[in-house]
Design an enzyme around this catalytic site. Sequence first.
Site, mmCIF file in Angstrom:
data_model
loop_
_atom_site.group_PDB
_atom_site.id
_atom_site.type_symbol
_atom_site.label_atom_id
_atom_site.label_comp_id
_atom_site.label_asym_id
_atom_site.label_seq_id
_atom_site.Cartn_x
_atom_site.Cartn_y
_atom_site.Cartn_z
ATOM 1 N N ASP A 1 -5.432 -28.427 3.407
ATOM 2 C CA ASP A 1 -4.930 -27.636 2.278
ATOM 3 C C ASP A 1 -4.631 -26.221 2.767
ATOM 4 O O ASP A 1 -5.539 -25.523 3.220
ATOM 5 C CB ASP A 1 -6.043 -27.615 1.198
ATOM 6 N N ASP B 1 -6.383 -26.924 -8.042
ATOM 7 C CA ASP B 1 -7.183 -25.846 -7.466
ATOM 8 C C ASP B 1 -7.886 -25.047 -8.561
ATOM 9 O O ASP B 1 -7.251 -24.284 -9.290
ATOM 10 C CB ASP B 1 -6.305 -24.921 -6.624
HETATM 11 ZN ZN ZN Z 1 -6.966 -26.909 -2.886
#
Ligand code: ZN
Length: 193
Positions: free
Chosen positions: A150, A12
Amino acid sequence: MDQAGADYIHIDVMDGHFVPNLTFGPPVIKCIRSWSRKVFDVHLMINPAQPSLKDYADAGADIITVHAEADPHLDRSLQVIRSLGRKAGVSLNPHTPETMVEYVLDKCDLILVMSVNPGFGGQSFIESQLEKIRRLRAMIGDRPIDLEVDGGVSPETAGRVIAAGANVLVAGSAVFKGSDYAANIAALRNDTP
Ligand code: ZN
């Protein structure tokens, strides 16, 4: 994570601008690349993304996902990612309709549904996203596109996410809690029908 049985390493990247948190960029990804043989699935929560796509490819990303909301030239970004020899993904925030990807489906290798508002770990799954996952699965049809989810994925939500049509699950808190990462990953798999 390799030894614990993960399929992908989901990374991320946050810029403190598109999302309220700040993580890291290509140099850190390059540093961790040699420690894993898994697919590096790089989720860019940055705006703009287009100027640095090559940097992420060079750092070792196998999949590069950009946010539809952060990119006025999404079609071009997807072409750039594929021209770099990487798989191209598009991510949608919880409020963004699935129709945002309708005209770029043939340029996508992956669609990422955010089931929390991006920026922080440990948030609860937003139930409305199950319907979006179902609609995207129908839109994808027989195209070879992964449908990834996610945010808030846990043994309690994984089964419903898969039943709705997702085939790639991202989990942070559910994997890294405690110290037995292999058991945590197995628990996610066991919940899938
Ligand atoms: Zn992510």
